[in-house]
Write an enzyme that holds these catalytic residues in place. Structure first.
Site, short mmCIF file in Angstrom:
data_model
loop_
_atom_site.label_atom_id
_atom_site.label_comp_id
_atom_site.label_asym_id
_atom_site.label_seq_id
_atom_site.Cartn_x
_atom_site.Cartn_y
_atom_site.Cartn_z
N SER A 14 0.69 -1.20 -0.09
CA SER A 14 -0.03 -0.02 -0.08
C SER A 14 0.77 1.30 -0.01
CB SER A 14 -0.91 -0.02 1.23
OG SER A 14 -1.42 1.53 1.33
N LYS A 64 -13.20 -3.39 -5.37
CA LYS A 64 -13.77 -2.22 -5.90
C LYS A 64 -15.23 -2.29 -6.52
CE LYS A 64 -9.37 0.04 -6.89
NZ LYS A 64 -8.45 0.90 -8.18
N GLY A 127 -6.16 -6.65 -18.68
CA GLY A 127 -6.69 -6.99 -17.38
C GLY A 127 -8.27 -6.42 -17.49
N ALA A 131 -9.77 -1.50 -11.72
CA ALA A 131 -9.04 -0.42 -12.24
C ALA A 131 -8.91 -0.39 -13.78
CB ALA A 131 -7.29 -0.75 -12.01
N TYR A 208 3.38 0.53 -9.62
CA TYR A 208 4.43 1.41 -9.36
C TYR A 208 5.52 1.02 -8.37
CZ TYR A 208 1.56 1.32 -4.88
OH TYR A 208 1.02 1.04 -3.90
N GLY A 229 2.50 4.02 -12.28
CA GLY A 229 1.24 4.31 -11.75
C GLY A 229 1.49 5.07 -10.73
#
Length: 246
Positions: A14, A64, A127, A131, A208, A229
């Protein structure tokens, strides 16, 4: 003290906790930001929503989409995407009201926009998770045609095995929305014919950590433009804060 946090599983990678903790310290904001690492949402009411002074939380993989069924309201962009990564919590007497938003769209659009050239007219989205839906929405707002890539082809979607040299030339923008290559499994990468990547391609990775993923490095070696990212994360976090305080 106001309570914020990140809901997801796992959260060892995170970024959000560090970002908001530093923000609160630097701006002398009486708030805290915690990771809520839940392996399912069965106990969301006791493990998260009962937190004192809970004002809002971010949502990441794999919740999400699943979080939507717990919400009282959802804004138009998040509804269009079908995925939520920001929840604003308000309280009327003792009753909580949860409204879902999606700040990934703004974060992604503002991050990738400066890199887009006139010949980047079509994009492959690797994907199909939450996201990727935000990425599709953002690209379409920028006037770019999109195609999803998954392990198995279906309507409006191709498989990795179907990607040819011609497709990579036509769909010159490639966005990785999978977790492949994320620390600690940094050797992972989407299964593409990288030998056909050229300087006309733009490779964007939502991952990232590490800064240079194997996916991006494959593009860099062949002269493609690349970006990870990290900036998207910062921009979507800033947008989250605006939502919570609007």
């Amino acid at each position: 003290m106001e309570q914020y946090g990140l809901l997801g599983h796992p959260l060892s990678h995170s970024f959000s906790k560090k970002f908001f903790t530093e923000k609160f310290e630097n701006e002398v904001i009486d708030a805290k930001y915690d990771n809520f690492d839940l392996d399912n949402l069965d106990n969301i009411y006791t493990d998260l929503l009962k937190k004192d002074n809970l004002k809002g939380f971010n949502v990441t993989i794999p919740y999400k989409k699943e979080i939507i069924k717990f919400l009282d309201d959802i804004d138009d962009t998040a509804k269009e995407i079908g995925a939520v990564n920001v929840v604003k919590v308000t309280k009327n007497q003792d009753k909580l009201h949860l409204k879902g938003y999606n700040s990934d769209v703004v974060g992604f659009m503002n991050s990738i926009k400066p890199m887009i050239k006139p010949f980047h007219k079509k994009a492959l989205i690797l994907g199909t998770g939450g996201a990727s839906l935000a990425v599709k929405c953002g690209l379409e707002k920028l006037g770019i045609e999109t195609m999803f890539v998954s392990r198995t082809p279906s309507a409006g979607m191709i498989s990795y095995e179907q990607i040819t040299k011609e497709i990579l030339q036509d769909y010159s923008l490639i966005v990785n929305c999978t977790p492949l290559g994320t620390f600690p499994k940094v050797e992972g990468k989407p299964d593409l014919p990288y030998e056909f990547i050229s300087e006309t391609n733009l490779l964007y990775d939502l991952v990232y950590n590490p800064e240079l993923t194997t996916f991006l490095n494959e593009g860099k070696k062949r002269g493609a433009a690349i970006k990870n990212g990290n900036e998207m994360l910062i921009l979507q976090a800033i947008e989250s804060w605006k939502i919570w305080n609007s």
